[in-house]
Design a protein around this motif. Sequence first.
Motif, PDB file in Angstrom:
ATOM      1  N   ILE A 274       1.042  -0.968   0.316  1.00  0.00           N
ATOM      2  CA  ILE A 274      -0.133   0.225   0.038  1.00  0.00           C
ATOM      3  C   ILE A 274       0.812   1.201  -0.229  1.00  0.00           C
ATOM      4  O   ILE A 274       1.876   1.041   1.025  1.00  0.00           O
ATOM      5  N   ASN A 275       0.362   2.037  -1.125  1.00  0.00           N
ATOM      6  CA  ASN A 275       1.304   3.263  -0.662  1.00  0.00           C
ATOM      7  C   ASN A 275       0.910   4.308   0.528  1.00  0.00           C
ATOM      8  O   ASN A 275       0.121   4.224   1.383  1.00  0.00           O
ATOM      9  N   PHE A 276       2.913   4.640   1.284  1.00  0.00           N
ATOM     10  CA  PHE A 276       2.518   5.259   1.877  1.00  0.00           C
ATOM     11  C   PHE A 276       1.852   6.746   2.369  1.00  0.00           C
ATOM     12  O   PHE A 276       1.163   6.332   3.551  1.00  0.00           O
ATOM     13  N   LYS A 277       1.479   7.252   1.277  1.00  0.00           N
ATOM     14  CA  LYS A 277       0.390   8.512   1.650  1.00  0.00           C
ATOM     15  C   LYS A 277      -0.283   8.279   1.875  1.00  0.00           C
ATOM     16  O   LYS A 277      -1.672   8.568   2.267  1.00  0.00           O
ATOM     17  N   ASP A 278      -0.991   7.324   0.404  1.00  0.00           N
ATOM     18  CA  ASP A 278      -2.598   6.399   0.618  1.00  0.00           C
ATOM     19  C   ASP A 278      -2.861   6.391   2.012  1.00  0.00           C
ATOM     20  O   ASP A 278      -3.577   6.214   2.781  1.00  0.00           O
ATOM     21  N   TRP A 279      -2.557   5.340   3.060  1.00  0.00           N
ATOM     22  CA  TRP A 279      -2.356   5.006   4.174  1.00  0.00           C
ATOM     23  C   TRP A 279      -2.784   6.022   5.210  1.00  0.00           C
ATOM     24  O   TRP A 279      -3.252   6.285   5.862  1.00  0.00           O
ATOM     25  N   LEU A 280      -1.051   6.922   5.464  1.00  0.00           N
ATOM     26  CA  LEU A 280      -1.255   8.118   5.638  1.00  0.00           C
ATOM     27  C   LEU A 280      -2.733   8.850   5.479  1.00  0.00           C
ATOM     28  O   LEU A 280      -3.416   9.616   6.833  1.00  0.00           O
ATOM     29  N   SER A 281      -3.144   9.344   4.654  1.00  0.00           N
ATOM     30  CA  SER A 281      -4.284   9.361   4.201  1.00  0.00           C
ATOM     31  C   SER A 281      -5.764   9.069   5.729  1.00  0.00           C
ATOM     32  O   SER A 281      -6.582  10.136   5.557  1.00  0.00           O
ATOM     33  N   PHE A 282      -5.340   8.125   6.143  1.00  0.00           N
ATOM     34  CA  PHE A 282      -6.785   7.610   7.097  1.00  0.00           C
ATOM     35  C   PHE A 282      -5.647   7.235   8.254  1.00  0.00           C
ATOM     36  O   PHE A 282      -6.860   7.502   9.318  1.00  0.00           O
ATOM     37  N   TYR A 283      -4.941   8.372   8.487  1.00  0.00           N
ATOM     38  CA  TYR A 283      -4.205   8.327   9.422  1.00  0.00           C
ATOM     39  C   TYR A 283      -5.326   8.975  10.794  1.00  0.00           C
ATOM     40  O   TYR A 283      -4.385  10.455  10.431  1.00  0.00           O
ATOM     41  N   LYS A 284      -5.269   8.968  11.789  1.00  0.00           N
ATOM     42  CA  LYS A 284      -6.482   9.402  12.817  1.00  0.00           C
ATOM     43  C   LYS A 284      -6.156   9.020  14.650  1.00  0.00           C
ATOM     44  O   LYS A 284      -6.908   9.385  14.912  1.00  0.00           O
ATOM     45  N   HIS A 285      -4.475   8.480  14.212  1.00  0.00           N
ATOM     46  CA  HIS A 285      -4.624   8.047  15.653  1.00  0.00           C
ATOM     47  C   HIS A 285      -3.754   8.705  16.764  1.00  0.00           C
ATOM     48  O   HIS A 285      -3.449   9.942  15.970  1.00  0.00           O
ATOM     49  N   GLY A 286      -3.021   7.789  17.674  1.00  0.00           N
ATOM     50  CA  GLY A 286      -2.187   8.540  18.360  1.00  0.00           C
ATOM     51  C   GLY A 286      -0.554   8.189  17.627  1.00  0.00           C
ATOM     52  O   GLY A 286      -0.623   8.521  16.090  1.00  0.00           O
ATOM     53  N   THR A 287       0.487   8.059  18.659  1.00  0.00           N
ATOM     54  CA  THR A 287       1.551   7.135  17.912  1.00  0.00           C
ATOM     55  C   THR A 287       2.214   6.575  17.199  1.00  0.00           C
ATOM     56  O   THR A 287       0.831   6.134  17.066  1.00  0.00           O
ATOM     57  N   LEU A 288       2.882   7.414  15.637  1.00  0.00           N
ATOM     58  CA  LEU A 288       2.597   6.250  15.047  1.00  0.00           C
ATOM     59  C   LEU A 288       4.501   5.731  14.402  1.00  0.00           C
ATOM     60  O   LEU A 288       5.369   7.079  14.913  1.00  0.00           O
ATOM     61  N   ILE A 289       4.591   4.647  14.973  1.00  0.00           N
ATOM     62  CA  ILE A 289       6.017   3.990  15.281  1.00  0.00           C
ATOM     63  C   ILE A 289       5.925   3.834  13.670  1.00  0.00           C
ATOM     64  O   ILE A 289       5.358   2.551  12.787  1.00  0.00           O
ATOM     65  N   LEU A 290       7.445   3.800  12.524  1.00  0.00           N
ATOM     66  CA  LEU A 290       7.878   3.295  11.629  1.00  0.00           C
ATOM     67  C   LEU A 290       8.862   2.809  11.992  1.00  0.00           C
ATOM     68  O   LEU A 290       9.512   3.032  12.155  1.00  0.00           O
ATOM     69  N   ASN A 291       8.234   1.333  11.294  1.00  0.00           N
ATOM     70  CA  ASN A 291      10.110   0.332  11.212  1.00  0.00           C
ATOM     71  C   ASN A 291      10.419  -0.094  10.215  1.00  0.00           C
ATOM     72  O   ASN A 291       9.683  -0.460   9.119  1.00  0.00           O
ATOM     73  N   VAL A 292      10.843   0.920  10.090  1.00  0.00           N
ATOM     74  CA  VAL A 292      11.357   0.774   8.751  1.00  0.00           C
ATOM     75  C   VAL A 292      12.349  -0.722   7.965  1.00  0.00           C
ATOM     76  O   VAL A 292      13.778  -0.770   8.874  1.00  0.00           O
ATOM     77  N   LYS A 293      12.703  -0.966   6.548  1.00  0.00           N
ATOM     78  CA  LYS A 293      12.887  -2.289   6.549  1.00  0.00           C
ATOM     79  C   LYS A 293      13.208  -1.742   4.951  1.00  0.00           C
ATOM     80  O   LYS A 293      12.480  -1.915   3.771  1.00  0.00           O
TER      81      LYS A 293
END
Length: 134
Positions: free
Chosen positions: A45-64
Amino acid sequence: MEIIAHRINSINKLKNLNTNFGVEVDIRANEKDLIIGHDPFSDYINFKDWLSFYKHGTLILNVKENDLENKVKSLDNSGADYIHIDVMDGHYVDNTSFGVETIKKIRKVTSKILDVHLMVKPVQHHIDDYIEAG
């Protein structure tokens, strides 16, 4: 205390998650785009598309990712408040990941808070190096 939901790597999971929870997500690079996905052989999933639905608290990005420095620069513009890094040495847990030198490289390219999770043994011998690294 905040609850962090692990591997919310789909828009449906994100939409169905309580917005009081924080989220940990796996992020990778695919050519020029940042994408969400844990398994390197799965659909992404494209991160920007996913992020457009983000309405939550802390966001932890686990970079792989290889080419980590350039990807961290991209994260600086993504809206993340900080970058979570799992450090594993193969002793405390079976897996291995980043070391202190990688943390130093990441620190050079971002001013974000680095939330470093040390899964190393014995931690006392390493903690000052990681603090000094960033």
